[in-house]
Design an enzyme around this catalytic site. Structure first.
Site, PDB file in Angstrom:
ATOM      1  N   LYS A 195       0.857  -1.198   0.000  1.00  0.00           N
ATOM      2  CA  LYS A 195       0.000   0.000   0.000  1.00  0.00           C
ATOM      3  C   LYS A 195       0.887   1.240   0.000  1.00  0.00           C
ATOM      4  O   LYS A 195       1.499   1.593   1.004  1.00  0.00           O
ATOM      5  CB  LYS A 195      -0.938   0.053   1.197  1.00  0.00           C
ATOM      6  CG  LYS A 195      -2.024   1.124   0.935  1.00  0.00           C
ATOM      7  CD  LYS A 195      -2.590   1.787   2.146  1.00  0.00           C
ATOM      8  CE  LYS A 195      -1.857   2.956   2.701  1.00  0.00           C
ATOM      9  NZ  LYS A 195      -1.785   4.175   1.865  1.00  0.00           N
ATOM     10  N   GLU A 270       9.718   1.331  10.874  1.00  0.00           N
ATOM     11  CA  GLU A 270      10.791   2.322  10.674  1.00  0.00           C
ATOM     12  C   GLU A 270      10.114   3.684  10.762  1.00  0.00           C
ATOM     13  O   GLU A 270       9.330   4.041   9.894  1.00  0.00           O
ATOM     14  CB  GLU A 270      11.438   2.087   9.304  1.00  0.00           C
ATOM     15  CG  GLU A 270      12.850   2.623   9.232  1.00  0.00           C
ATOM     16  CD  GLU A 270      12.907   4.076   8.836  1.00  0.00           C
ATOM     17  OE1 GLU A 270      12.677   4.930   9.732  1.00  0.00           O
ATOM     18  OE2 GLU A 270      13.171   4.362   7.675  1.00  0.00           O
ATOM     19  N   CYS A 305      14.018  10.355   6.504  1.00  0.00           N
ATOM     20  CA  CYS A 305      13.915   9.870   7.882  1.00  0.00           C
ATOM     21  C   CYS A 305      15.235  10.052   8.638  1.00  0.00           C
ATOM     22  O   CYS A 305      15.224  10.318   9.833  1.00  0.00           O
ATOM     23  CB  CYS A 305      13.435   8.434   7.930  1.00  0.00           C
ATOM     24  SG  CYS A 305      14.358   7.322   6.894  1.00  0.00           S
ATOM     25  N   GLU A 402       9.995  15.854  15.145  1.00  0.00           N
ATOM     26  CA  GLU A 402      10.386  15.686  13.741  1.00  0.00           C
ATOM     27  C   GLU A 402       9.564  16.635  12.869  1.00  0.00           C
ATOM     28  O   GLU A 402       8.337  16.595  12.880  1.00  0.00           O
ATOM     29  CB  GLU A 402      10.139  14.236  13.295  1.00  0.00           C
ATOM     30  CG  GLU A 402      10.609  13.984  11.876  1.00  0.00           C
ATOM     31  CD  GLU A 402      10.393  12.542  11.415  1.00  0.00           C
ATOM     32  OE1 GLU A 402       9.342  11.964  11.722  1.00  0.00           O
ATOM     33  OE2 GLU A 402      11.288  12.011  10.734  1.00  0.00           O
TER      34      GLU A 402
HETATM   35  P1  NDP Z   1       1.998   8.344   8.013  1.00  0.00           P
HETATM   36  O1  NDP Z   1       2.687   7.564   9.047  1.00  0.00           O
HETATM   37  O2  NDP Z   1       0.644   8.836   8.294  1.00  0.00           O
HETATM   38  O3  NDP Z   1       1.885   7.489   6.651  1.00  0.00           O
HETATM   39  C1  NDP Z   1       2.792   6.496   6.223  1.00  0.00           C
HETATM   40  C2  NDP Z   1       2.000   5.390   5.521  1.00  0.00           C
HETATM   41  O4  NDP Z   1       1.091   4.791   6.437  1.00  0.00           O
HETATM   42  C3  NDP Z   1       1.139   5.903   4.369  1.00  0.00           C
HETATM   43  O5  NDP Z   1       1.064   4.917   3.359  1.00  0.00           O
HETATM   44  C4  NDP Z   1      -0.200   6.090   5.041  1.00  0.00           C
HETATM   45  O6  NDP Z   1      -1.270   6.116   4.151  1.00  0.00           O
HETATM   46  C5  NDP Z   1      -0.244   4.864   5.933  1.00  0.00           C
HETATM   47  N1  NDP Z   1      -1.173   4.959   7.044  1.00  0.00           N
HETATM   48  C6  NDP Z   1      -1.597   6.073   7.707  1.00  0.00           C
HETATM   49  N2  NDP Z   1      -2.463   5.725   8.692  1.00  0.00           N
HETATM   50  C7  NDP Z   1      -2.602   4.375   8.653  1.00  0.00           C
HETATM   51  C8  NDP Z   1      -3.350   3.415   9.412  1.00  0.00           C
HETATM   52  N3  NDP Z   1      -4.141   3.782  10.399  1.00  0.00           N
HETATM   53  N4  NDP Z   1      -3.240   2.132   9.084  1.00  0.00           N
HETATM   54  C9  NDP Z   1      -2.433   1.745   8.091  1.00  0.00           C
HETATM   55  N5  NDP Z   1      -1.711   2.578   7.328  1.00  0.00           N
HETATM   56  C10 NDP Z   1      -1.780   3.887   7.608  1.00  0.00           C
HETATM   57  O7  NDP Z   1       2.918   9.501   7.579  1.00  0.00           O
HETATM   58  P2  NDP Z   1       2.527  10.774   6.705  1.00  0.00           P
HETATM   59  O8  NDP Z   1       2.739  10.391   5.331  1.00  0.00           O
HETATM   60  O9  NDP Z   1       1.193  11.347   7.020  1.00  0.00           O
HETATM   61  O10 NDP Z   1       3.614  11.772   7.258  1.00  0.00           O
HETATM   62  C11 NDP Z   1       3.467  12.299   8.571  1.00  0.00           C
HETATM   63  C12 NDP Z   1       4.785  12.388   9.260  1.00  0.00           C
HETATM   64  O11 NDP Z   1       5.382  11.092   9.365  1.00  0.00           O
HETATM   65  C13 NDP Z   1       5.832  13.197   8.546  1.00  0.00           C
HETATM   66  O12 NDP Z   1       5.668  14.551   8.761  1.00  0.00           O
HETATM   67  C14 NDP Z   1       7.080  12.622   9.134  1.00  0.00           C
HETATM   68  O13 NDP Z   1       7.310  13.179  10.381  1.00  0.00           O
HETATM   69  C15 NDP Z   1       6.771  11.174   9.305  1.00  0.00           C
HETATM   70  N6  NDP Z   1       7.264  10.358   8.191  1.00  0.00           N
HETATM   71  C16 NDP Z   1       8.365   9.599   8.376  1.00  0.00           C
HETATM   72  C17 NDP Z   1       8.864   8.869   7.336  1.00  0.00           C
HETATM   73  C18 NDP Z   1      10.068   8.023   7.474  1.00  0.00           C
HETATM   74  O14 NDP Z   1      10.793   7.837   6.512  1.00  0.00           O
HETATM   75  N7  NDP Z   1      10.284   7.420   8.609  1.00  0.00           N
HETATM   76  C19 NDP Z   1       8.274   8.906   6.004  1.00  0.00           C
HETATM   77  C20 NDP Z   1       7.090   9.711   5.921  1.00  0.00           C
HETATM   78  C21 NDP Z   1       6.620  10.390   6.986  1.00  0.00           C
HETATM   79  P3  NDP Z   1      -1.788   7.505   3.552  1.00  0.00           P
HETATM   80  O15 NDP Z   1      -0.627   8.439   3.461  1.00  0.00           O
HETATM   81  O16 NDP Z   1      -2.281   7.111   2.234  1.00  0.00           O
HETATM   82  O17 NDP Z   1      -2.835   7.997   4.473  1.00  0.00           O
END
Ligand code: NDP
Length: 498
Positions: A195, A270, A305, A402
């Site tokens: 996903k 992660e 990240c 972050e």
């Molecule tokens: P999220 O953690 O919300 O999203 C990451 C993935 O998880 C996306 O595919 C998202 O889907 C999915 N997701 C969200 N909620 C659920 C759930 N309840 N069950 C299953 N899957 C879920 O991160 P964001 O993209 O909203 O970013 C928010 C913050 O996260 C950033 O500002 C940053 O701080 C951090 N982040 C960290 C990353 C890293 O590399 N460690 C990468 C990206 C973000 P969808 O986006 O389609 O809702």
């Protein structure tokens, strides 16, 4: 506007996309869809279907069938599995330009980074794990159970693929982070439901098409598009998932961990970081250090990240190093990701940009000194200047949370103990960098920093053979390397009495 490749133009002509399940697209949903927006101009590119629980169930059942005992995938020899992974790596190289352009369209990032980090990185990861298919091994074990009469025993372990993997990936490196999960899972013999983030679903769809073209049997890799709340939730709580592998925010990671416990499935998380970069007053070359520290935070618009977002600088060189970093930042060209000369593209979305700007405002409200940047340079598009704050209080919000944008927070330190105390004073623990020419100091820092990855005299870079993962709230488990492939196996202990 750049000329898109013919392949990409044809791909985008679909306008609305279904999910990619069992080697083909499902009929797209016209009522339940998500628009994919180009953050450089905020215009809609195309729409993708928002996966319902029924769509997710279809994808998981397909992956389960592909994993059944005696399925073509399960019967395949490790060598043949490896050949398919090699062939996927080659396909990615062959279609590098189309994939890179697609990633720049949906994510906004620089085309040169999309080529090298995303597509090039994913291709390297597949090549690396292609070599692992033939090297998965168990052990023979001497055990102490007494055997009756003249009987003897032979005990060993074997590693088996876990089953159907739910891979949930973010938008910042849509293809390479997907490859860190899909390539080792396939190398181990698992099947996958991927996903992607709702912001960047298109590269995952094109990638899945190419994987099937490369010879991956239909059903082994399936992509369900949609949001986290509906599609992601349905996937992580599906009873036929054997392991969830996730990259994203700590907040979502906790939800995923709880759901995995509910079904007693494996989980790897992660979860990003707030990584320190520590510059001593004996750094090897201050010019190179300033450039390295700037690259460590501003690369990919700070949406990394392992970004070195907290920069601790020895008090003797604080002003000099900070001025040098500010000079590097001020010279960066902010432009559309397709501009080959650009250093900084747009952030991924308007809502993410607003979140980052809210942190900039919070920093100023809490008394941080804005040294450079902080503004949105254009009326249109999700662009933001590289931003530098100087701070003395390690507890300020912008030092602790972050931000995930091009925002660097610099803090002075007095000596090594002070640097260690400040650097480790964080809920996160993903990565750290240390800048010094003193090997004893460097090794002491390496030993005492609470971080899953430490680089000395270089910004952090990923490599397929270097495990990545975090201490503390930065996650559970490690990706990449040997650990990365073994994470998709389960151990069976066998004892034969003869
Ligand atoms: P999220 O953690 O919300 O999203 C990451 C993935 O998880 C996306 O595919 C998202 O889907 C999915 N997701 C969200 N909620 C659920 C759930 N309840 N069950 C299953 N899957 C879920 O991160 P964001 O993209 O909203 O970013 C928010 C913050 O996260 C950033 O500002 C940053 O701080 C951090 N982040 C960290 C990353 C890293 O590399 N460690 C990468 C990206 C973000 P969808 O986006 O389609 O809702």
């Amino acid at each position: 506007m750049v000329k898109l490749t013919q392949q990409l133009t044809q791909f985008l002509n679909k306008k609305t996309f279904g999910h990619f399940i069992n080697g083909a697209y499902t009929t797209p949903s016209l009522t339940n869809s998500i628009e994919v927006i180009n953050p450089a101009n905020e215009e809609t590119i195309v729409s993708v279907s928002k996966g319902s629980p029924e769509d997710v169930d279809y994808a998981v059942r397909t992956a389960k069938t592909a994993f059944e005992y005696q399925s073509p995938w399960r019967k395949m020899s490790p060598d043949d599995r490896g050949k398919i992974l090699f062939s996927i790596a080659e396909k990615l190289e062959e279609h590098k330009e189309s994939l890179a352009q697609l990633i720049t369209l949906e994510n906004g990032k620089l085309i040169k980074d999309a080529r090298s980090s995303d597509v090039g990185g994913a291709s390297k990861t597949f090549r690396y794990y292609a070599g692992w298919t033939t090297k998965i091994e168990g052990e023979t074990l001497d055990i102490s159970q007494p055997q009756k009469g003249n009987k003897q025993n032979f005990a060993f372990t074997r590693r088996e693929p876990i089953g159907v993997i739910a891979a949930i990936v973010p938008w910042n490196f849509p293809l390479s982070i997907a490859s860190w999960k899909v390539a080792p899972a396939l190398a181990a013999g698992c099947t996958v439901v991927l996903k992607p983030s709702e912001e960047t679903p298109l590269s995952a769809l094109l990638f899945a098409e190419l994987a099937v073209e490369a010879g991956l049997p239909p059903g082994v890799l399936n992509v369900v598009t949609g949001d986290g709340a509906t599609t992601g939730s349905a996937l992580i709580s599906h009873k036929d998932i054997s392991k969830v592998t996730f990259t994203g925010s700590t907040q979502t990671g906790k939800i995923i961990g709880k759901a995995a416990m509910e079904n007693v499935t494996g989980v790897s998380l992660e979860l990003g970081g707030k990584s320190p970069a520590i510059v001593f007053d004996d750094a090897i070359d201050f010019d190179a250090t300033a450039k390295g520290v700037a690259a460590g935070i501003f690369r990919n618009q700070g949406q990394v990240c392992v970004a070195g977002s907290r920069v601790y600088i020895h008090k003797n060189v604080f002003d000099k190093v900070l001025t040098d970093i500010a000079h590097v930042a001020e010279k960066m060209k902010i432009s559309d990701g397709f501009d080959e000369a650009a250093d900084l593209g747009p952030l991924v979305s308007r809502s993410h940009l607003e979140g980052v700007c809210a942190y900039i405002q919070k920093g100023q409200e809490e008394g941080a000194v804005l040294m450079s940047g902080g503004d949105q340079p254009f009326d249109k598009g999700c662009f933001l200047q590289p931003t530098i704050f100087s701070v003395t209080d390690n507890e300020q919000t912008i030092v602790q949370e972050e931000i995930f944008g091009p925002v660097l927070v610099a803090i002075p330190f007095t000596d090594m103990e002070d640097a260690l105390q400040k650097a480790n004073d964080s809920k996160m623990g993903l990565a750290a960098t240390v800048w010094t020419k003193d090997i004893s100091k460097a090794m002491t820092m390496v030993n005492r920093l609470q971080a899953g990855v430490v680089y000395v005299n270089s910004p952090v870079r990923s490599d397929p053979n270097l495990p990545l993962g975090g201490y503390k709230h930065s996650g559970i488990g490690r990706e990449l390397g040997k650990t990365g492939v073994y994470a998709y196996t389960t151990l069976k202990s066998v004892n034969i009495v003869y």
